[in-house]
Design a protein around this motif. Structure first.
Motif, short mmCIF file in Angstrom:
data_model
loop_
_atom_site.label_atom_id
_atom_site.label_comp_id
_atom_site.label_asym_id
_atom_site.label_seq_id
_atom_site.Cartn_x
_atom_site.Cartn_y
_atom_site.Cartn_z
N ARG A 17 0.87 -1.18 0.00
CA ARG A 17 0.00 0.00 0.00
C ARG A 17 0.90 1.23 0.00
O ARG A 17 1.55 1.53 1.01
CB ARG A 17 -0.89 0.03 1.24
CG ARG A 17 -1.82 -1.16 1.40
CD ARG A 17 -2.88 -1.26 0.29
NE ARG A 17 -3.84 -2.32 0.63
CZ ARG A 17 -3.65 -3.62 0.39
NH1 ARG A 17 -2.53 -4.03 -0.20
NH2 ARG A 17 -4.56 -4.50 0.75
N ARG A 21 -2.56 3.43 -3.04
CA ARG A 21 -2.76 2.46 -4.11
C ARG A 21 -2.12 1.12 -3.76
O ARG A 21 -1.18 1.06 -2.97
CB ARG A 21 -2.16 2.98 -5.42
CG ARG A 21 -3.09 3.96 -6.15
CD ARG A 21 -2.47 4.46 -7.45
NE ARG A 21 -1.44 5.45 -7.20
CZ ARG A 21 -1.68 6.72 -6.91
NH1 ARG A 21 -2.93 7.17 -6.82
NH2 ARG A 21 -0.70 7.57 -6.69
N SER A 22 -2.65 0.08 -4.40
CA SER A 22 -2.06 -1.24 -4.24
C SER A 22 -0.98 -1.43 -5.30
O SER A 22 -1.21 -1.15 -6.47
CB SER A 22 -3.15 -2.31 -4.39
OG SER A 22 -2.55 -3.57 -4.49
N ASP A 195 -6.47 -0.73 4.82
CA ASP A 195 -7.63 -0.49 3.96
C ASP A 195 -8.81 0.08 4.74
O ASP A 195 -9.56 0.92 4.23
CB ASP A 195 -8.02 -1.79 3.24
CG ASP A 195 -6.97 -2.20 2.21
OD1 ASP A 195 -6.10 -1.35 1.88
OD2 ASP A 195 -7.01 -3.35 1.74
N LYS A 198 -8.23 3.74 5.13
CA LYS A 198 -8.57 4.48 3.89
C LYS A 198 -10.08 4.70 3.84
O LYS A 198 -10.55 5.79 3.56
CB LYS A 198 -8.08 3.67 2.69
CG LYS A 198 -8.20 4.38 1.34
CD LYS A 198 -7.64 3.48 0.24
CE LYS A 198 -8.05 3.92 -1.15
NZ LYS A 198 -7.19 4.96 -1.71
N ASP A 204 -4.56 9.60 1.27
CA ASP A 204 -3.52 8.79 0.61
C ASP A 204 -2.14 9.23 1.08
O ASP A 204 -1.86 10.41 1.22
CB ASP A 204 -3.60 8.96 -0.91
CG ASP A 204 -4.85 8.31 -1.49
OD1 ASP A 204 -5.50 7.53 -0.76
OD2 ASP A 204 -5.18 8.59 -2.66
#
Ligand code: NAP
Ligand code: MG
Length: 481
Positions: A17, A21-22, A195, A198, A204
């Motif tokens: 992460r 984003r992954s 996650d 988020k 981010d």
């Protein structure tokens, strides 16, 4: 009835992460279920380039996050707390799957881990400062606590959720952005927590997670990066010592939660049923794989037989097996760990200890919960972390002599004692060299209390009001009015 952990495992994206984003990698790390010994997932294997990219993201996100109001940060933490609690079953299944711990232990850990978000969501808005008049000059002194900057967090496998949240929550409350490296045995839980953060509105780049099979290179890359201003580590004392040496190069702030060797003392007038209840938690929670686990028992000779009989009854009643089957005690984290603990047990028996009570255990990475008696005060088993479900019992008669044995270790994390008279218990507690002492209690972990060790068990405190200060620099402005 057997639980199926498959859906929980499949729910977690296995990438790194970075900046919200992954990120996938060519190489992967196998994650094992210690009960079935099968690979259940393959997560991304990050290297030094990913380490740098994660710091890029954290450094870019830091200023804006630090400039949010404490209330805004508190609300993100509070929301994460709520999401974690609502997601208890999935998170517990993940931990039982990748760590092997019983579902009861896993659920208790979710509650404990989530509580750090609630606690530090509340603390975020209470980070006060000071205003005073300097005695000689009359200048005004404003004291404020500002976020240290980008913090690198490194966590162990034994509490995959709580060791991460105990660092992420205070860091974010303080206004820091973080890069986290979870243990390679248990990466899924940390990814799932990131996650949820988020989802809770964490911007981010504020929380980045890099999993890696080469933890040394990854963490070194962070410690060499001048943008990283804090290393917060939980793990073994040798690795912590090594990271402190590296941190010294750039004089990076360091928080260290390291190994323990907790004594569990029972006095002659203790309530033995209560002591057994406490001993079961202090020794067998997480299969004994806790830094706070009772590692050596010091029981007054007058009550030793009685204590051992009652403790033995409770131990023999433990069910040992896969978490999915609802067992009390699961497998050890790896085959190597299980073999190591069995070797410690064998060495103790060869040195004269007696297996007084033992629960049955299946084949595989399991160790039978065991009570050892006839343990000499200088036995090797008392000197290092057993990190498994073995309870060596030493008897004592002289308080000073017992205290000398208890304190004869380089560790000083947790200790437990059961005493009939509270004032005797408190007197003993003051003499034990440990950061945390459970008095007539078998559990010391609490988000509202300052967790940490003395001596070689660590530096700094996590949780409580102290936890947020670890991620802040105290600064002052001297003002001539
Ligand atoms: P560990 O081997 O020290 O590993 C802890 C973390 O450090 C893992 O993420 C590991 O990554 C990483 N690591 C390993 N070698 C490293 C290196 N050379 N440089 C940088 N990072 C490195 O400890 P563990 O076996 O996972 O955990 C058990 C230990 O943690 C016990 O000693 C226990 O007492 C202690 N512990 C202390 C506390 C506390 O609060 N005081 C709490 C829980 C556990 P990899 O997994 O990829 O190797
Ligand atoms: Mg390890």
């Amino acid at each position: 009835m057997t639980e199926d952990f498959g859906p929980a495992i499949a729910s977690v994206d296995t990438g790194l992460r970075i900046n919200g984003r992954s990120v996938t990698t060519d190489a992967t790390i196998d994650v094992h279920d210690p009960a079935s010994r099968r690979t259940v997932a393959q997560v991304a294997d990050g290297g030094p380039d990913h380490a740098r990219a994660a710091v890029d993201a954290a450094a870019a996100a830091f200023r804006a996050w630090a400039d949010t109001t404490p209330r805004e940060r508190g609300e993100v933490l509070r929301k994460t707390y709520e999401l974690m609690v609502a997601d208890t079953d999935r998170l517990a299944a993940l931990m039982s799957a990748e760590n092997g711990k019983s579902l009861a232990d896993a659920k208790a850990e979710v509650a404990y881990a989530a509580e750090f978000f609630r606690w530090f969501g509340e603390e975020a808005v209470r980070s006060d400062g000071d205003y005073s008049v300097a005695p000689a000059s009359g200048a005004r002194t404003f004291v404020t606590h500002q976020p240290v900057g980008v913090a690198a967090l490194v966590t162990p496998w034994n509490f995959p959720a709580a060791m991460a949240t105990r660092k992420i929550a205070p860091a974010l409350a303080a206004g820091c952005a973080v890069v986290l490296k979870p243990a390679s045995e248990t990466p899924l839980t940390a990814l799932a927590v990131a996650d949820l953060m988020k989802e809770a509105g964490c911007p981010d780049g504020v929380v980045n997670v890099v999993t890696s099979s080469d933890s040394g290179s990854l963490v070194s890359a962070w410690l060499e990066d001048e943008r990283v201003r804090m290393i917060s580590f939980t793990g073994s004392t040798p690795v912590g010592r090594n990271l402190l040496k590296q941190a010294a190069e750039r004089v990076v702030n360091a928080g260290m939660e390291l190994g323990g060797n907790a004594p569990f003392i029972v006095t002659a007038d203790a309530d033995l049923d209560e002591a057994v209840k406490g001993a079961m938690i202090a020794k067998f929670r997480n299969g004994g794989q806790a830094c706070t686990a009772a590692n050596r028992f010091y029981v007054h000779a007058d009550v030793a037989d009685d204590f051992v009989a009652r403790f033995g009854k409770a131990v023999e009643a433990l069910s040992v097996g896969p978490a999915a089957d609802g067992s009390d005690v699961g497998p050890m984290i790896t085959e190597k760990a299980a073999k190591g603990i069995r070797a410690i047990l064998d060495t103790a028996v060869a040195a004269g200890a007696t297996i007084a009570h033992q629960a049955g255990a299946p084949e595989g990475w399991y160790v039978a919960p065991t009570i050892l008696t006839d343990v000499a005060p200088d036995a090797e088993i008392l000197t290092g972390e057993i990190f498994g479900p073995v309870a060596p019992i030493v008897t004592w008669t002289d308080t000073e002599d017992m205290l000398r044995q208890v304190n004869d270790t380089e560790f000083g994390l947790a200790a437990y004692l059961y005493a009939g008279r509270l004032q005797d218990g408190l007197k003993l507690a003051e003499r034990i060299e440990a950061g945390m002492v459970g008095v007539n209690r078998g559990l010391v972990s609490d988000p509202s209390a300052p967790f940490g060790g003395v001596k070689q068990s660590g530096i700094g405190r996590e949780g409580a009001r102290d936890g947020i200060r670890e991620f802040q620099e105290t600064r002052y402005f001297s003002v001539d009015l």
